[in-house]
Design an enzyme around this catalytic site. Structure first.
Site, PDB file in Angstrom:
ATOM      1  N   ASN A 187       9.813   3.000  -0.499  1.00  0.00           N
ATOM      2  CA  ASN A 187      10.637   2.408  -1.557  1.00  0.00           C
ATOM      3  C   ASN A 187      11.813   3.287  -1.954  1.00  0.00           C
ATOM      4  O   ASN A 187      12.802   2.809  -2.484  1.00  0.00           O
ATOM      5  CB  ASN A 187       9.787   2.093  -2.795  1.00  0.00           C
ATOM      6  CG  ASN A 187       8.998   3.278  -3.280  1.00  0.00           C
ATOM      7  OD1 ASN A 187       8.244   3.891  -2.533  1.00  0.00           O
ATOM      8  ND2 ASN A 187       9.172   3.630  -4.531  1.00  0.00           N
ATOM      9  N   CYS A 235      10.214   4.032 -11.221  1.00  0.00           N
ATOM     10  CA  CYS A 235       9.175   4.673 -12.031  1.00  0.00           C
ATOM     11  C   CYS A 235       9.574   6.111 -12.374  1.00  0.00           C
ATOM     12  O   CYS A 235       9.339   6.580 -13.473  1.00  0.00           O
ATOM     13  CB  CYS A 235       7.851   4.715 -11.283  1.00  0.00           C
ATOM     14  SG  CYS A 235       7.546   3.296 -10.248  1.00  0.00           S
ATOM     15  N   THR A 243      -7.997 -16.781 -14.585  1.00  0.00           N
ATOM     16  CA  THR A 243      -7.320 -18.029 -14.210  1.00  0.00           C
ATOM     17  C   THR A 243      -6.020 -17.728 -13.486  1.00  0.00           C
ATOM     18  O   THR A 243      -5.184 -16.956 -13.982  1.00  0.00           O
ATOM     19  CB  THR A 243      -7.023 -18.864 -15.480  1.00  0.00           C
ATOM     20  OG1 THR A 243      -8.261 -19.073 -16.159  1.00  0.00           O
ATOM     21  CG2 THR A 243      -6.378 -20.189 -15.148  1.00  0.00           C
ATOM     22  N   SER A 287       3.945  -7.885  -2.907  1.00  0.00           N
ATOM     23  CA  SER A 287       4.372  -8.268  -4.253  1.00  0.00           C
ATOM     24  C   SER A 287       5.478  -9.314  -4.183  1.00  0.00           C
ATOM     25  O   SER A 287       6.400  -9.182  -3.360  1.00  0.00           O
ATOM     26  CB  SER A 287       4.896  -7.009  -4.948  1.00  0.00           C
ATOM     27  OG  SER A 287       5.171  -7.273  -6.291  1.00  0.00           O
ATOM     28  N   ALA A 293       1.283  -5.814  -6.899  1.00  0.00           N
ATOM     29  CA  ALA A 293       0.859  -5.007  -5.744  1.00  0.00           C
ATOM     30  C   ALA A 293       0.058  -3.810  -6.231  1.00  0.00           C
ATOM     31  O   ALA A 293      -0.871  -3.364  -5.561  1.00  0.00           O
ATOM     32  CB  ALA A 293       2.073  -4.547  -4.954  1.00  0.00           C
ATOM     33  N   THR A 294       0.400  -3.298  -7.409  1.00  0.00           N
ATOM     34  CA  THR A 294      -0.358  -2.173  -7.972  1.00  0.00           C
ATOM     35  C   THR A 294      -1.827  -2.562  -8.103  1.00  0.00           C
ATOM     36  O   THR A 294      -2.723  -1.792  -7.726  1.00  0.00           O
ATOM     37  CB  THR A 294       0.221  -1.778  -9.349  1.00  0.00           C
ATOM     38  OG1 THR A 294       1.585  -1.387  -9.166  1.00  0.00           O
ATOM     39  CG2 THR A 294      -0.563  -0.644  -9.993  1.00  0.00           C
TER      40      THR A 294
HETATM   41  N1  PLP Z   1       4.425  -0.066  -3.587  1.00  0.00           N
HETATM   42  C1  PLP Z   1       5.736   0.051  -3.375  1.00  0.00           C
HETATM   43  C2  PLP Z   1       6.230   0.671  -2.107  1.00  0.00           C
HETATM   44  C3  PLP Z   1       6.640  -0.396  -4.340  1.00  0.00           C
HETATM   45  O1  PLP Z   1       7.951  -0.266  -4.142  1.00  0.00           O
HETATM   46  C4  PLP Z   1       6.135  -0.969  -5.531  1.00  0.00           C
HETATM   47  C5  PLP Z   1       7.063  -1.383  -6.616  1.00  0.00           C
HETATM   48  O2  PLP Z   1       8.004  -0.701  -6.922  1.00  0.00           O
HETATM   49  C6  PLP Z   1       4.755  -1.087  -5.693  1.00  0.00           C
HETATM   50  C7  PLP Z   1       3.922  -0.630  -4.699  1.00  0.00           C
HETATM   51  C8  PLP Z   1       4.165  -1.732  -6.918  1.00  0.00           C
HETATM   52  O3  PLP Z   1       4.443  -3.112  -6.913  1.00  0.00           O
HETATM   53  P1  PLP Z   1       4.223  -4.005  -8.233  1.00  0.00           P
HETATM   54  O4  PLP Z   1       5.487  -3.903  -9.015  1.00  0.00           O
HETATM   55  O5  PLP Z   1       3.996  -5.401  -7.717  1.00  0.00           O
HETATM   56  O6  PLP Z   1       3.042  -3.456  -8.923  1.00  0.00           O
END
Ligand code: PLP
Length: 356
Positions: free
Chosen positions: A137, A302, A220, A182, A71-72
């Site tokens: 989160n 994080c 890929t 994600s 997702a990042t």
């Molecule tokens: N956005 C939110 C709200 C999240 O909780 C997270 C992961 O902790 C992310 C983005 C990032 O996701 P990914 O681990 O797939 O990069």
């Protein structure tokens, strides 16, 4: 205690056994490159497209799903790729905030309950990209995304919704122009995310090369990861109501057992698989080391370990001391009521020892 209790569902979720079974052939005999023209490649490509459809089934109509590595990466593709001035709330995930800061964008305040008002840029009337998450989160706050989208569009701007913590758990509201998700938050594998892009929204790629993913993400694809994501999404779609009921029961039990603690963030507008609570005078580092068999978090995954108070708890008005005496318990599909009871007893006993 022989087995640890996992209460960190916002950091990641256990891989569903059904997902593992679906992925396995694509890690063994079906190793083909989905971009190859031969029969094996075509089979792998078909599996990737079936997975894309399973993920898209949980997203609004009228858009396309671009697979990414996380997702990042999806958030970076949206913010960098659209080339618009960007603005976000202070309670967003670091993936959004760091990108916004990198581009010199605006970071705006949130209310004490963690809710963002629908107002986008500080002065209004500026066209750009507004980023608002669906479910926070750290404190589980659910934002009124459809309302926010209407106000963002009235201003001539676009909305990027970070739906990582909501996808597969609650239904995704129609309204955003881009949605980041994600797999590993919905009992799928780590290493794959996606960006949903509304038809007509133009993006420039982050990665250049073979032109995969409609030229937006060269590299890929891993059929195993795509199939895992698709199968986790299909399972989440089938189980959403049942999962929500289970999570609600876990929340009721947990809030009964943590009566001495104060809940951080809105209770009314909340995803109930997130219980973020504080107790004055608690040293969370010590609490975690005294409850080693309960796997929970001191804030976001994080931020924990950095020693800095959570930026989300600070953004909703908590003092440094209150933020540092907060813990986040995350539970879901595979958590049992018994585990909640046992974890609460261990955490509460350790807290009482500290305060004695
Ligand atoms: N956005 C939110 C709200 C999240 O909780 C997270 C992961 O902790 C992310 C983005 C990032 O996701 P990914 O681990 O797939 O990069």
């Amino acid at each position: 205690m022989s087995k640890s209790i996992y209460l960190d569902y916002q950091a990641t979720t256990p891989l569903a056994p059904e997902v593992f079974v679906a992925m396995e052939p694509w890690l063994k005999d079906n190793f083909w490159n989905p971009h190859s023209a031969h029969n094996g490649g075509r089979k792998a490509a078909a599996a990737v497209e079936a997975a894309r459809a399973q993920v898209a089934a949980l997203l609004p109509p009228g858009g396309r799903v671009i697979f990414t590595g996380s997702a990042t990466e999806a958030i970076n593709l949206a913010i960098k790729g659209c080339g618009l001035p960007v603005s976000a709330r202070a309670s967003e995930h670091a993936a959004v905030l760091d990108c916004v800061e990198y581009f010199g964008g605006e970071v705006l305040a949130v209310g004490n309950d963690g809710l963002a008002s629908p107002l986008p840029f500080a002065e209004g009337g500026r066209e750009g990209l507004i980023c608002t998450m669906l479910v926070n989160n750290e404190i589980g706050t659910i934002q009124p995304i459809a309302k926010i989208a209407a106000s963002v569009h009235a201003d001539g701007s676009l909305l990027l919704c970070d739906a990582v913590q909501g996808f597969g758990r609650i239904s995704i509201p129609d309204g955003p122009d881009m949605i980041a998700i994600s797999a590993h938050k919905i009992h799928g594998p780590k290493g794959i995310g996606a960006l949903w892009v509304r038809d007509g929204v133009e993006l420039a790629p982050l990665l250049h090369g073979g032109g995969q993913e409609q030229g937006l993400r060269s590299g890929t694809l891993s059929p195993a990861l795509c199939v895992g994501f698709g199968s986790a999404a299909a399972l989440a779609e089938r189980q959403m109501a049942q999962d929500a009921k289970h999570v609600s029961r876990l929340w009721d039990r947990a809030t009964e057992l943590f009566v001495e603690w104060t809940v951080n963030g809105s209770i009314a507008h909340r995803y109930k698989g997130n219980l973020n609570i504080r107790r004055d005078g608690i040293d969370v580092g010590r609490l975690m080391s005294e409850c080693r068999d309960v796997l929970f978090s001191a804030g976001s995954a994080c931020a924990s370990g950095s020693g800095r108070p959570s930026h989300v708890l600070r953004a909703i008005g908590l003092s440094d001391a209150q933020a540092k005496s907060s813990i986040r318990l995350g539970f879901g599909r595979y958590t049992t009521l018994e585990e909640i009871g046992l974890a609460a007893s261990l955490i509460n006993k350790a807290a009482e020892r500290q305060l004695a």
